[in-house]
Write a protein that holds these residues in place. Structure first.
Motif, PDB file in Angstrom:
ATOM      1  N   ASP A  74      28.007  36.439  40.085  1.00 15.53           N
ATOM      2  CA  ASP A  74      27.708  37.738  40.702  1.00 15.53           C
ATOM      3  C   ASP A  74      28.426  37.876  42.039  1.00 15.53           C
ATOM      4  N   THR A  77      32.037  38.629  41.403  1.00 13.47           N
ATOM      5  CA  THR A  77      32.205  40.020  40.968  1.00 13.47           C
ATOM      6  C   THR A  77      32.056  40.981  42.139  1.00 13.47           C
ATOM      7  N   THR A  78      31.018  40.738  42.960  1.00 15.06           N
ATOM      8  CA  THR A  78      30.787  41.598  44.126  1.00 15.06           C
ATOM      9  C   THR A  78      31.960  41.528  45.104  1.00 15.06           C
ATOM     10  N   LYS A  79      32.501  40.323  45.285  1.00 17.34           N
ATOM     11  CA  LYS A  79      33.638  40.151  46.193  1.00 17.34           C
ATOM     12  C   LYS A  79      34.847  40.938  45.706  1.00 17.34           C
ATOM     13  N   LYS A  80      35.091  40.900  44.396  1.00 15.64           N
ATOM     14  CA  LYS A  80      36.215  41.658  43.836  1.00 15.64           C
ATOM     15  C   LYS A  80      36.024  43.155  44.060  1.00 15.64           C
ATOM     16  N   LYS A  81      34.770  43.624  43.825  1.00 11.26           N
ATOM     17  CA  LYS A  81      34.484  45.043  44.025  1.00 11.26           C
ATOM     18  C   LYS A  81      34.665  45.436  45.486  1.00 11.26           C
ATOM     19  N   LEU A  82      34.197  44.550  46.396  1.00 12.94           N
ATOM     20  CA  LEU A  82      34.331  44.836  47.826  1.00 12.94           C
ATOM     21  C   LEU A  82      35.786  44.859  48.244  1.00 12.94           C
ATOM     22  N   GLU A  83      36.570  43.924  47.726  1.00 12.07           N
ATOM     23  CA  GLU A  83      37.995  43.903  48.043  1.00 12.07           C
ATOM     24  C   GLU A  83      38.688  45.156  47.513  1.00 12.07           C
ATOM     25  N   ALA A  84      38.298  45.570  46.294  1.00 10.69           N
ATOM     26  CA  ALA A  84      38.894  46.783  45.731  1.00 10.69           C
ATOM     27  C   ALA A  84      38.497  48.005  46.545  1.00 10.69           C
ATOM     28  N   TYR A  85      37.227  48.045  46.996  1.00 18.06           N
ATOM     29  CA  TYR A  85      36.766  49.168  47.815  1.00 18.06           C
ATOM     30  C   TYR A  85      37.493  49.191  49.157  1.00 18.06           C
ATOM     31  N   ARG A  88      40.967  50.353  48.639  1.00 17.54           N
ATOM     32  CA  ARG A  88      40.991  51.796  48.381  1.00 17.54           C
ATOM     33  C   ARG A  88      40.709  52.585  49.650  1.00 17.54           C
TER      34      ARG A  88
END
Length: 582
Positions: A74, A77-85, A88
């Motif tokens: 988790d 996954t959260t780190k990837k989402k944060l990096e993508a955010y 962006r």
């Protein structure tokens, strides 16, 4: 014999090496290959044994290890989402650094006399492609930075939410629904001012979110001026000598109007401060001045200072963290302290921060509502006495049927007096929460999750004192033309759950919920409509036509119902033709 021995000895003699001796290199190579083969076989056997015992690392060896692996997964996954955010977000932010010169930490805060005050204009040409959020930071004047009206021409498109696209079913009326086109917004999305010194910032452009964030600034003046300059909320933190001025600038709820018979642009009809949402939030700000101007003349003015306004450190929270609000109250600019979560006593006004004045207004409104409700119920409720002289378990309130023993002819319905008003309100609040979660899940396309929330809402509604009358109504298989008075509108939740079942293809369950919703309130068009859709999906076209026709009587101009009815009639005609051919 001698020749024979010679031949035999020649055939059995060992092969000579390079120097006429045994080839040890060849034997060493063979031995090495055999040793490697044995090692590989042993390693393979170890892996097979470890896999059989669950020790190969693919599976957790304990419950604690399984939890740690799940947490690590988790976290990844959260780190990837944060990096993508973050990536962006950085893609739309334009950082304008040192526009008036670098910040000199050793210099005094006063403006040097005679120093040239430079003026820099910020236009679309200074922003990169796709940049819609501007951050002006790390610069020192004297000078002026002007965000020109040209920035109002920047365009940002908000795509339609694809998760709201309804699932398609064969011959279903909703199949032809199209997603709305992307919404185009013009202007900057947000403006951030950070670490500015001895300068003036002039805002002449539209800010879509209406938000300006200011932090770590000193001796800075912010001028918001012009019909385009829409600034609703300012958040100022840790600043000194901050001056915020609104010159004929519109409120966030302003509706521009063009002057008749002229070629001038839109005019402001609602100025900043005339709406309660126009606010300046500030924390840790020394010497704040806020003023509004109309036609070049000062209209309202006030000053604030977090120390003078009584900010004090509490526990681990420093005095600089105490939040204040400056807004227009009764025609004057007023500064008020924001209450903490514990001080609001559980009262809420949406997501907006509350002040002590607003808390008192909310408490007064709640008290007035309760008094009005008590006064209304006083005339409506009649306590029936049982033979033992004690209050019965039921009271009577207004309903559609007249009581024969009521001389005044008041209309009454039964509700249980054993449940207090506070208990009923708590149950209804819980139902509303579950229903809201179900609506959110449905909007996101999570229909199975929405079913769960709606079911939890209905289960909670069973605790209401009108549960018996609801059960009796639903147990009646016949149709009723009268609406059942309920403490909570269960028919809406049933209709919503029916829509979820339709999306999931559970047509029988959708039919039951739609039928129950129609029984509880025959005038509720969505319940009748979804009952008709469920019958249509099950191939019961004749019954579907009856339900859809009833829905159309409730809303004759509803195009969706009309189209569904046409589909059902068409399918009914096709079915009849097939039967005749047989």
């Amino acid at each position: 014999d001698e020749e024979t021995m010679t031949a035999t000895s020649s055939t059995t003699a060992p092969k000579k090496g390079v120097a006429g001796s045994i080839d040890y290199d060849s034997w060493e190579k063979k031995a090495s290959n055999l040793s490697k083969q044995l090692d590989d076989e042993e390693e393979t056997e170890k892996k097979e044994n470890a896999s059989a015992l669950g020790l190969d690392g693919k599976h957790a060896r304990s419950h604690a290890e399984a939890e740690e692996r799940a947490k690590a997964k988790d976290l990844k996954t959260t780190k990837k989402k944060l990096e993508a955010y973050t990536q962006r977000e950085q893609g739309v932010v334009e950082n304008l650094v040192g526009m008036l010169g670098p910040v000199d930490e050793d210099a005094t805060s006063t403006t040097e006399e005679g120093k040239h005050q430079e003026v820099k204009y910020i236009t679309r040409d200074l922003l990169g492609a796709g940049k819609r959020v501007v951050t002006i930071c790390d610069t020192k004047g004297p000078g002026k930075l002007v965000l020109t009206q040209d920035l109002s021409n920047l365009e940002s498109a908000t795509p339609a939410n694809k998760s709201l696209q309804p699932k398609s079913y064969k011959d279903d009326a909703e199949n032809k629904e199209e997603m709305p086109a992307p919404t185009v917004h013009r202007g900057l999305i947000k403006l951030t001012l950070r670490n500015l010194h001895q300068c003036t910032v002039v805002i002449k452009c539209k800010i879509i979110t209406g938000t300006v964030e200011v932090s770590h600034c000193k001796d800075v003046t912010i001028l918001v001026e012009g019909d385009d300059a829409t600034v609703v909320t300012v958040q100022a933190d840790l600043c000194t000598n901050l001056d915020i001025q609104f010159h004929d600038s519109p409120s966030g709820k302003n509706v521009p109007l063009r002057v008749r018979d002229t070629t001038s642009g839109p005019t402001t009809t609602l100025f900043w401060g005339q709406d309660e949402d126009d606010r300046i939030y500030h924390a840790g700000v020394n010497n704040l001045r806020v003023a509004t101007y109309r036609d070049g003349y000062i209209d309202m003015e006030t000053s604030a200072d977090y120390v003078k306004n009584g900010a004090k450190s509490v526990g681990n929270a420093a005095a600089e963290e105490v939040q204040f609000i400056t807004s227009v109250v009764n025609g004057d600019l007023t500064t008020e302290k924001v209450l903490t979560a514990g001080e609001t006593k559980g009262m809420k006004q949406g997501a907006r921060a509350l002040t002590e004045r607003e808390l008192k207004v909310l408490e007064r409104k709640k008290s007035q509502i309760e008094e009005a409700l008590d006064e209304k119920l006083k005339d409506m409720i009649q306590i029936k006495e049982n033979p033992n002289g004690k209050n019965a378990n039921k009271v009577k309130v207004a309903s559609s049927e007249k009581s024969s023993d009521n001389e005044d002819g008041d209309v009454v319905e039964e509700v249980y007096a054993s449940t207090t008003k506070e208990e009923i309100e708590a149950i209804v609040s819980s139902i509303e929460d579950q229903k809201a979660k179900g609506n959110e899940a449905f909007s996101s396309g999570e229909y199975a999750q929405a079913v769960l929330f709606y079911t939890m809402a209905l289960d909670r509604a069973a605790d209401l004192p009108d549960g018996t009358s609801v059960t009796e109504t639903l147990s009646n298989k016949g149709s009723s033309s009268s609406k059942l008075e309920q403490l909570f509108p269960r028919h809406i939740v049933l209709s919503n759950r029916s829509a979820c079942f339709l999306k999931l293809g559970h047509h029988e369950k959708a039919l039951k919920d739609g039928t129950d919703a129609a029984l509880l309130d025959p005038t509720y068009v969505k319940g009748m409509f979804r009952k008709g859709l469920a019958l249509h999906a099950m191939g019961e076209y004749e019954e579907a036509i009856k339900s859809l026709a009833s829905a159309q009587k409730l809303e004759p101009k509803n195009k969706q119902i009309k189209q569904a009815l046409q589909f059902a009639e068409m399918r009914m005609t096709q079915e009849m033709r097939k039967r005749r051919q047989r």
